[in-house]
Design a protein around this motif. Structure first.
Motif, mmCIF file in Angstrom:
data_model
loop_
_atom_site.group_PDB
_atom_site.id
_atom_site.type_symbol
_atom_site.label_atom_id
_atom_site.label_comp_id
_atom_site.label_asym_id
_atom_site.label_seq_id
_atom_site.Cartn_x
_atom_site.Cartn_y
_atom_site.Cartn_z
ATOM 1 N N SER A 66 -28.210 19.929 13.693
ATOM 2 C CA SER A 66 -27.094 20.219 14.584
ATOM 3 C C SER A 66 -27.128 21.648 15.125
ATOM 4 C CB SER A 66 -25.779 19.970 13.846
ATOM 5 O OG SER A 66 -25.774 20.675 12.624
ATOM 6 N N ILE B 276 -31.447 21.345 20.119
ATOM 7 C CA ILE B 276 -32.422 20.386 20.620
ATOM 8 C C ILE B 276 -31.680 19.127 21.039
ATOM 9 C CG2 ILE B 276 -34.420 21.087 19.250
ATOM 10 C CD1 ILE B 276 -33.444 18.930 17.214
ATOM 11 N N MET C 221 -32.564 14.791 21.514
ATOM 12 C CA MET C 221 -33.619 13.822 21.235
ATOM 13 C C MET C 221 -33.302 12.497 21.916
ATOM 14 S SD MET C 221 -35.324 13.129 17.579
ATOM 15 C CE MET C 221 -36.353 11.719 17.202
ATOM 16 N N LEU D 172 -27.679 4.754 21.356
ATOM 17 C CA LEU D 172 -26.402 5.055 22.015
ATOM 18 C C LEU D 172 -25.289 4.626 21.078
ATOM 19 C CD1 LEU D 172 -27.222 3.719 25.589
ATOM 20 C CD2 LEU D 172 -27.327 6.070 24.756
ATOM 21 N N TYR D 173 -24.160 5.332 21.142
ATOM 22 C CA TYR D 173 -23.030 4.948 20.297
ATOM 23 C C TYR D 173 -22.397 3.708 20.922
ATOM 24 C CZ TYR D 173 -23.924 9.842 19.228
ATOM 25 O OH TYR D 173 -24.536 11.030 18.924
ATOM 26 N N ASN E 56 -20.429 8.724 25.454
ATOM 27 C CA ASN E 56 -21.743 8.941 24.866
ATOM 28 C C ASN E 56 -22.321 10.281 25.313
ATOM 29 O OD1 ASN E 56 -23.496 6.932 23.220
ATOM 30 N ND2 ASN E 56 -22.158 5.624 24.439
ATOM 31 N N PHE F 207 -20.181 13.381 23.946
ATOM 32 C CA PHE F 207 -20.029 13.605 22.501
ATOM 33 C C PHE F 207 -20.651 14.925 22.034
ATOM 34 C CE2 PHE F 207 -21.236 12.963 18.018
ATOM 35 C CZ PHE F 207 -19.997 12.656 17.499
ATOM 36 N N GLY F 208 -21.879 15.169 22.460
ATOM 37 C CA GLY F 208 -22.569 16.389 22.049
ATOM 38 C C GLY F 208 -21.840 17.642 22.533
ATOM 39 N N GLN G 161 -18.660 17.874 23.179
ATOM 40 C CA GLN G 161 -17.421 18.032 22.395
ATOM 41 C C GLN G 161 -17.699 18.757 21.087
ATOM 42 O OE1 GLN G 161 -16.182 13.973 22.002
ATOM 43 N NE2 GLN G 161 -15.398 13.851 24.099
ATOM 44 N N GLN G 162 -18.849 18.460 20.483
ATOM 45 C CA GLN G 162 -19.182 19.123 19.229
ATOM 46 C C GLN G 162 -19.400 20.617 19.445
ATOM 47 O OE1 GLN G 162 -18.623 17.080 16.790
ATOM 48 N NE2 GLN G 162 -18.472 15.553 18.415
ATOM 49 N N ARG H 153 -17.697 22.324 21.403
ATOM 50 C CA ARG H 153 -16.385 22.837 21.831
ATOM 51 C C ARG H 153 -16.400 23.354 23.258
ATOM 52 N NH1 ARG H 153 -13.693 22.103 17.550
ATOM 53 N NH2 ARG H 153 -14.606 22.425 15.494
ATOM 54 N N ARG I 259 -27.665 11.799 28.021
ATOM 55 C CA ARG I 259 -27.033 12.390 26.853
ATOM 56 C C ARG I 259 -27.817 13.626 26.393
ATOM 57 N NH1 ARG I 259 -26.234 8.731 21.567
ATOM 58 N NH2 ARG I 259 -28.479 8.956 21.484
ATOM 59 N N ARG J 121 -26.640 18.253 27.575
ATOM 60 C CA ARG J 121 -26.405 19.285 26.576
ATOM 61 C C ARG J 121 -27.101 20.598 26.919
ATOM 62 N NH1 ARG J 121 -27.683 17.256 21.518
ATOM 63 N NH2 ARG J 121 -27.999 19.455 21.121
#
Lengths: 421, 276
Positions: free
Chosen positions: A74, A78, A80, A87-88, A96, A99-100, A102-103, A105, A147, A151
């Motif tokens: 995390s 990177i 992947m 996919l979620y 989907n 999500f990254g 949001q992590q 912030r 996705r 990022r």
């Protein structure tokens, strides 16, 4: 943006299986490097170590200037793309992709803007509210790409991302991914078992075998200057023809009683003291009686592909099947040459050959042909180690870096014969 | 597979007989709920055709024992589920995803818990609860149920997790999520079928359990609906009509829950063939 460096990286699994062995490789910022090899060669393990999904047993992996051995996935910056996309399933395409972010912030408005931008780039904007199950394979693939891209990571890692698509879509996505990467300029490591994919996509291609890096070079160098028999056989389709011939006093290669070929000047020194040598010739370098030395063959079958004709032939000359070729064929999952190899009678072996002719050439089954080839087109490999005889820089590649890797990273010890032990 | 001819011929007849044996008590309970008390005595097997009444249910609903019992059962069941479902799901996630000695031992421990009959642990449990001053409290019963059914939850969830692709965990980790976040945002929502199964089965067991609430809660301090039925028999002589009404009310909530969750239920038990 970052370079990735593998330094003496080894992965040993419980039970002593060494999936990756002493890997040294530097991937430059913005470069697209493909890891290729047959299944079990360690390419995916190398990628997963870079991703932090697999612990590194020995050595270090750096991303940018930071050694990441103990950095969790995390925090490695990177992204992947997985073989099955991963996919979620319960989230929409938008969720989907978001999500990254949001992590990390990132603010809601920023997420909204970036996801929509990337969705537009990938032509996914109409599907943002759909769940993955309501998408086609190609669209899912694009969401997985999206996705990763959204990022804006330092490195993209792709694990056979196209293997679940049908052939036509795969070719299309190949070009799309390559185009996208050029546009974005993010350093990318791409894993595949498909050598065509590797050759068409990579700035450089790293060929692995049994966890050992065999050669890393541009596709052009890889094709024209393979460092060992494994690379020669693995890259190119149909594969390179390989056979074994006696060497006469280090000066001549004996094809049969009437056909002798003077050894290429660059090889003379290295041939002295050798009694036999493995010769490699690409199918397109064989010509029908074009003058010069040649092999006497008979046609066993033809495949008319429209644009070209692939001929399967058999030698009538005294060349021999190289003794390790069957192991190699098994390893690469290729059809084995028919076994007519009799102990002590290697000289009578009839070696299968493949030639690629222009579409205008007509050959019939059973026809006898004398196939000639240019002296500069042959590749020479040591009979025992399978390593290519060293060749001077003859301008095959203007890419200095690749040529350097060719010279400084030859087929690591053990080449072909030691690997399987 | 071939079976003897005679078996094939009588198979459906056999199935009908077996079903009838199982269905008979249910039939009796159901038809007699809607009959006046004297009709129950006179014709217990008859359908409530001309004397259909809902008076039994209405009068049962008036009983404070029933009202109180339903409330207590609801508190205990919901409380146990709220505690047990997330805990067992998280434990299952750890046990099935982490490959460590601790995880393996824990799994063994849970499997052991699965095999213990409730009566065996009931008395030791009361000793522990007494020390914690939790005897004769809702919390006591809730903790007892949550702990006792935890292994079952772990068992169902970890079975289901096998069908949830690990690539999803990995994708979550690479996206920057912590293990806890990966579990709650990605894995737990995907385990809905398993969650439904665990909820239905555990709710049923908790709701219907008689012995644990009787001992831990104690008759004097509160009744659940099941202990209520038992007490009603003694307290109110033998008003069969009302008795059937109470039973009807007692089984209604679980039935409703099952109907509500049934579409997830079957797929949960079969391990979730859905592709990750």
């Amino acid at each position: 943006m970052a370079q990735v460096e593998f330094s003496e990286v080894t992965k040993e699994f419980a039970g002593g299986v060494r999936a990756v062995e002493n890997l040294n490789l530097r991937i430059d910022d913005g470069e697209f490097v493909v890891f290729v090899g047959p299944s079990g060669c360690g390419k995916t393990t190398a990628l997963r170590m870079t991703a932090g999904l697999e612990a590194i047993s020995e050595g270090t992996i750096s991303i940018g200037d930071r050694v990441v051995n103990d950095v969790p996935s995390s925090k490695r910056d990177i992204a992947m793309v997985f073989q099955n996309y991963a996919l979620y399933p319960h989230m929409s395409v938008f969720e989907n992709m978001a999500f990254g972010l949001q992590q990390q912030r990132v603010s809601k408005r920023e997420i909204e803007r970036r996801v929509r931008d990337i969705a537009q780039l990938l032509e996914l904007d109409q599907y943002l509210s759909r769940k993955p199950r309501a998408l086609s394979g190609g669209q899912r693939q694009r969401v997985a790409m999206g996705r990763a891209i959204v990022r804006e990571p330092a490195v993209f890692l792709m694990d056979e991302p196209l293997s679940n698509l049908d052939a036509k879509l795969r070719v299309q996505m190949r070009a799309e991914i390559r185009g996208l990467q050029r546009e974005i300029g993010t350093t990318t490591i791409y894993v595949t078992h498909d050598q065509v994919e590797a050759m068409t996509m990579g700035d450089r291609v790293a060929v692995l075998r049994n966890g050992v890096l065999q050669q890393v070079a541009t596709p052009h160098v890889l094709y024209h200057r393979p460092t060992n028999v494994f690379v020669a056989e693995f890259i190119g389709s149909p594969a390179m023809n390989l056979f074994e011939v006696p060497v006469d006093h280090g000066r001549e290669l004996v094809l049969d009683s009437s056909e002798r070929m003077p050894a290429p000047a660059w090889a003379v020194d290295q041939l002295s003291g050798l009694s036999r040598i493995v010769v490699g010739i690409r199918p397109e370098d064989l010509h029908i009686d074009g003058g010069g030395v040649g092999l006497h063959t008979s046609v066993r079958g033809t495949e008319d592909l429209g644009a070209e004709v692939i001929a399967h032939l058999e030698t009538e000359s005294a060349v021999a099947t190289w003794r390790h070729i069957r192991e190699l064929a098994d390893e690469l999952d290729r059809p084995r040459p028919e076994s007519r190899f009799r102990r002590g009678a290697a000289k009578d072996d009839r070696v299968p050959l493949v030639a690629r002719f222009a579409a205008t050439v007509r050959v019939r089954e059973g026809e006898r042909l004398r196939l000639t080839f240019g002296a500069d087109k042959i590749h020479l490999f040591d009979v025992e180690s399978g390593l290519a005889l060293k060749r001077p820089d003859d301008g095959i590649s203007g890419d200095e870096r690749s040529l350097r890797s060719l010279i400084t990273e030859p087929a690591i010890d053990g080449g072909l014969t030691a690997g399987k032990a | 597979m071939t079976s003897p001819l005679w078996l094939g011929r009588y198979r459906s007849a056999f199935a009908v007989v077996v079903s009838a044996i199982f269905a008979a008590p249910l039939y009796l309970a159901l038809v007699n709920v809607f009959k006046p008390a004297d009709a129950i005595r006179a014709h217990p097997l008859a359908l409530p055709l001309h004397d259909f009444t809902t008076a039994n249910v209405a009068s049962a609903a008036q009983l404070s024992l029933v009202q109180h019992g339903l409330k207590t059962s609801l508190i205990i069941t919901v409380g146990s589920l709220l505690l047990m479902v997330p805990l067992s799901a998280m434990a299952a996630y750890y046990v099935s995803r982490w490959d460590s000695k601790v995880a393996r031992l824990l799994m063994l421990f849970f499997l052991f818990g699965l095999m213990l009959p409730p009566q065996v642990v009931l008395i030791p449990t009361t000793v522990i609860l007494r020390h914690l001053h939790l005897m004769f409290t809702y919390w006591g019963v809730i903790l007892n149920f949550a702990a006792y059914y935890l292994p079952f939850g772990v068992f169902v969830f970890s079975g289901f997790l096998r069908s949830v692709s690990r690539e999803l965990d990995e994708a979550g980790a690479i996206d920057g999520a912590s293990s806890l976040k990966i579990f709650w945002r990605i894995i737990f929502p995907l385990m809905r079928p398993a969650t439904a199964s665990v909820i239905v089965v555990t709710a049923l067991w908790t709701w219907n359990d008689f012995l644990s609430p009787l001992i831990i809660l104690g008759a004097a301090h509160g009744v659940t609906i099941t202990t209520g039925i038992y007490l009603a028999i003694g307290t109110y002589s033998i008003d069969y009509g009302q008795e059937f009404g109470v039973m009807f009310l007692a089984s209604l909530p679980v039935l409703a829950l099952f109907l509500f969750l049934q579409r997830y239920f079957v797929s949960g038990l079969t391990g979730g063939a859905t592709k990750g």
